[in-house]
Motif scaffolding. Structure first.
Motif, PDB file in Angstrom:
ATOM      1  N   UNK A  16      57.483  44.666  49.828  1.00 19.98           N
ATOM      2  CA  UNK A  16      56.786  45.206  48.657  1.00 19.98           C
ATOM      3  C   UNK A  16      57.643  45.103  47.405  1.00 19.98           C
ATOM      4  N   UNK A  17      56.965  45.155  46.266  1.00 16.93           N
ATOM      5  CA  UNK A  17      57.631  45.084  44.962  1.00 16.93           C
ATOM      6  C   UNK A  17      57.449  46.420  44.235  1.00 16.93           C
ATOM      7  N   UNK A  18      58.514  47.201  44.038  1.00 17.15           N
ATOM      8  CA  UNK A  18      58.375  48.500  43.364  1.00 17.15           C
ATOM      9  C   UNK A  18      58.109  48.389  41.865  1.00 17.15           C
ATOM     10  N   UNK A  19      58.116  47.165  41.327  1.00 14.50           N
ATOM     11  CA  UNK A  19      57.910  46.983  39.888  1.00 14.50           C
ATOM     12  C   UNK A  19      56.525  46.420  39.562  1.00 14.50           C
ATOM     13  N   UNK A  20      55.572  46.583  40.461  1.00 11.19           N
ATOM     14  CA  UNK A  20      54.217  46.097  40.195  1.00 11.19           C
ATOM     15  C   UNK A  20      53.614  46.769  38.969  1.00 11.19           C
ATOM     16  N   UNK A  21      52.814  46.004  38.237  1.00 14.78           N
ATOM     17  CA  UNK A  21      52.085  46.548  37.092  1.00 14.78           C
ATOM     18  C   UNK A  21      50.685  46.987  37.523  1.00 14.78           C
ATOM     19  N   UNK A  22      50.041  47.764  36.679  1.00 13.71           N
ATOM     20  CA  UNK A  22      48.683  48.209  36.965  1.00 13.71           C
ATOM     21  C   UNK A  22      47.704  47.045  36.798  1.00 13.71           C
ATOM     22  N   UNK A  23      46.662  47.033  37.640  1.00 17.80           N
ATOM     23  CA  UNK A  23      45.589  46.059  37.485  1.00 17.80           C
ATOM     24  C   UNK A  23      44.740  46.390  36.254  1.00 17.80           C
ATOM     25  N   UNK A  24      44.230  45.370  35.588  1.00 15.75           N
ATOM     26  CA  UNK A  24      43.303  45.562  34.470  1.00 15.75           C
ATOM     27  C   UNK A  24      42.023  44.782  34.746  1.00 15.75           C
ATOM     28  N   UNK A  25      40.903  45.394  34.384  1.00 16.30           N
ATOM     29  CA  UNK A  25      39.624  44.760  34.658  1.00 16.30           C
ATOM     30  C   UNK A  25      38.694  44.913  33.460  1.00 16.30           C
ATOM     31  N   UNK A  26      38.051  43.815  33.083  1.00 12.16           N
ATOM     32  CA  UNK A  26      36.990  43.815  32.086  1.00 12.16           C
ATOM     33  C   UNK A  26      35.704  43.422  32.807  1.00 12.16           C
ATOM     34  N   UNK A  27      34.748  44.353  32.857  1.00 13.71           N
ATOM     35  CA  UNK A  27      33.533  44.154  33.645  1.00 13.71           C
ATOM     36  C   UNK A  27      32.319  44.044  32.734  1.00 13.71           C
ATOM     37  N   UNK A  28      31.568  42.949  32.893  1.00 14.94           N
ATOM     38  CA  UNK A  28      30.320  42.719  32.153  1.00 14.94           C
ATOM     39  C   UNK A  28      29.176  42.707  33.156  1.00 14.94           C
ATOM     40  N   UNK A  29      28.084  43.388  32.813  1.00 12.91           N
ATOM     41  CA  UNK A  29      26.959  43.462  33.740  1.00 12.91           C
ATOM     42  C   UNK A  29      25.644  43.516  32.975  1.00 12.91           C
ATOM     43  N   UNK A  30      24.645  42.864  33.527  1.00 15.06           N
ATOM     44  CA  UNK A  30      23.316  42.888  32.940  1.00 15.06           C
ATOM     45  C   UNK A  30      22.270  42.713  34.020  1.00 15.06           C
ATOM     46  N   UNK A  31      21.040  43.161  33.729  1.00 16.77           N
ATOM     47  CA  UNK A  31      20.022  43.003  34.750  1.00 16.77           C
ATOM     48  C   UNK A  31      18.687  43.583  34.361  1.00 16.77           C
ATOM     49  N   UNK A  32      17.766  43.514  35.323  1.00 19.97           N
ATOM     50  CA  UNK A  32      16.415  44.025  35.180  1.00 19.97           C
ATOM     51  C   UNK A  32      16.156  45.066  36.260  1.00 19.97           C
ATOM     52  N   UNK A  33      15.399  46.102  35.899  1.00 20.64           N
ATOM     53  CA  UNK A  33      15.000  47.126  36.856  1.00 20.64           C
ATOM     54  C   UNK A  33      13.479  47.290  36.788  1.00 20.64           C
ATOM     55  N   UNK A  34      12.837  47.243  37.957  1.00 19.90           N
ATOM     56  CA  UNK A  34      11.417  47.529  38.055  1.00 19.90           C
ATOM     57  C   UNK A  34      11.261  48.787  38.902  1.00 19.90           C
ATOM     58  N   UNK A  35      10.841  49.880  38.280  1.00 20.52           N
ATOM     59  CA  UNK A  35      10.762  51.177  38.943  1.00 20.52           C
ATOM     60  C   UNK A  35       9.353  51.708  38.809  1.00 20.52           C
ATOM     61  N   UNK A  36       8.608  51.642  39.904  1.00 22.38           N
ATOM     62  CA  UNK A  36       7.232  52.136  39.881  1.00 22.38           C
ATOM     63  C   UNK A  36       6.979  52.944  41.142  1.00 22.38           C
TER      64      UNK A  36
END
Length: 440
Positions: free
Chosen positions: A236-256
């Protein structure tokens, strides 16, 4: 007693588990106070899960948790909460044989407090909040040497994360939107204060059809294992950096009434993603090393459909209660170096199909049948696409459920993540008892 054995013929997939949980609440004139507590204990033969070099690994875990939360009502919504999680773990590289390799012991404590304040005005709802979360571990091998060791707990580490956020939400006719930002400072790294924004838009095209889109930035600190686990072929590496995430999401919802359908497309851009890798040219004796990948980009699509037949057909006692189906696809663009084998980021489920049907046999008897197809992207020659069929029959009364469950009904032979053989036909019988204590 387990579905597989080690090379010596001994059990190495057996397990025993115990869990208990309690939840309660109390109504006050201006707020609701709720609390919960629980404990779990599990002993299990972990086979080759943590390292393929050793097939007689064993683990014992004991966990407790508790939390208290209050939620106010009215124009001002004040929500404070506190929590504490405690865990103990004993890992045996060679089961029951500390003379061959000493057992690893760990104790962890996670405690924190948060408060949120929401304000409703004509312009929408504005929310503020802050919190602190403290994580600590004492261990035989995870962390830095302790100044005052206690028995086998000669190493340890602690860190605290401080967060603050602000967001605003509003609705204009058929459009609803929210935007906010979170500030984070963690004593476990040297990156200082970082800001993670987020925004979400929803538009009702019709009463049933909606379109939405969102963007969120987030981070994940490396675990103590990723920082310090240098046992059993790992470095293991004790000097690991934090993960970074940029999340993009889009969609359609049909609710009946009776039908829910959701289609989603998303793209995750990851930086400094943490993974375990090793030099493929060095063979199976090369150690797995924890590293930060330069990038890991994920593009995915999901479609889910849920149909409630009694609601759709307006027949309350219709024997087929619901049908669910889903499909997901993922593709990844990895920034790994040539000749490097990855343990995690290059192993992902590329295609997955699920289907499930719930049946009402009589007033008290119900049944469930589920199917899934899994196609995993992998470098392993053992892992191939597979299909599984599961079924469950249950007898229900208000406080109890008695059930019979069969997993892998067709007894398929298959391997999953880590070249680990999975159980074949697995029959289980059990009961769930729910007790609710009400005081007025």
């Amino acid at each position: 007693d387990g579905f597989n054995r080690n090379a010596a013929g001994g059990l190495n997939n057996d397990f025993g588990a115990f869990k208990t949980f309690y939840h309660g609440n109390f109504e006050l004139p201006e707020s609701t106070v709720s609390w919960q507590a629980g404990a779990s204990m599990k002993d299990f033969g972990s086979s080759t899960f943590y390292s393929s070099k050793f097939d007689d690994q064993f683990e014992h875990t004991f966990k407790t948790f508790t939390a208290v939360k209050a939620e106010g009502r009215g124009a001002l919504h004040f929500t404070p909460s506190v929590y504490w999680n405690h865990g103990e773990d004993r890992f045996e590289l060679f089961r029951g044989a500390p003379d061959k390799y000493p057992f690893n012991y760990h104790k962890t404590n996670v405690a924190g407090a948060d408060f949120h304040l929401g304000v409703d005005t004509r312009l929408g709802r504005t929310a503020f909040g802050a919190g602190a979360r403290h994580e600590a571990i004492v261990s035989t091998n995870l962390g830095e040497p302790r100044a005052n060791p206690e028995g086998v707990y000669v190493k340890g580490l602690s860190r605290t994360a401080y967060t603050a956020f602000a967001e605003h939400s509003f609705i204009i006719d058929r459009l609803s939107a929210s935007a906010g930002v979170t500030a984070v400072y963690n004593t476990g790294n040297s990156e200082g204060v970082r800001f993670y924004p987020g925004v979400e838009l929803n538009m009702r095209l019709t009463d049933a059809l909606r379109i939405y889109g969102s963007y969120n930035a987030s981070y994940r600190m490396p675990t103590f294992t990723e920082l310090y686990y240098s046992v059993g072929g790992h470095l293991a590496d004790p000097n690991l950096k934090a993960e970074k995430l940029h999340a993009f999401e889009g969609g359609l919802k049909f609710l009946s009434s009776g039908v829910r359908a959701i289609g989603t497309v998303y793209y995750n851009k990851g930086q400094d993603i943490i993974d375990w890798v090793r030099d493929a040219s060095a063979g199976d004796d090369a150690p797995w090393m924890s590293v930060n990948h330069s990038m890991l980009n994920t593009f995915g699509q999901e479609v889910t459909v849920q149909v409630s037949l009694p609601e759709l057909l307006v027949r309350r006692n219709f024997f087929l209660r619901s049908v669910n189906a889903g499909y997901s696809h993922i593709s990844q663009d990895k920034g790994a170096d040539a000749g490097v084998r990855s343990l995690y980021s290059m192993e992902y489920i590329r295609n997955k199909v699920t289907a499930q049907a719930d049946f009402r046999i009589s007033e008290h008897f119900s049944a469930n049948v589920s199917y899934r197809f899994v196609d995993r992207a992998t470098e392993s020659e053992l892992i191939k696409p597979y299909s599984l069929l599961d079924a469950k029959l249950a007898y229900n009364i208000p406080v109890m459920e008695v059930y019979l469950r069969v997993n892998n009904l067709l007894n398929r032979e298959y391997y999953d993540f880590g070249d680990i053989p999975q159980p074949g036909f697995w029959f289980m019988a059990g009961a769930n008892l729910t007790i609710s204590l009400l005081r007025r």
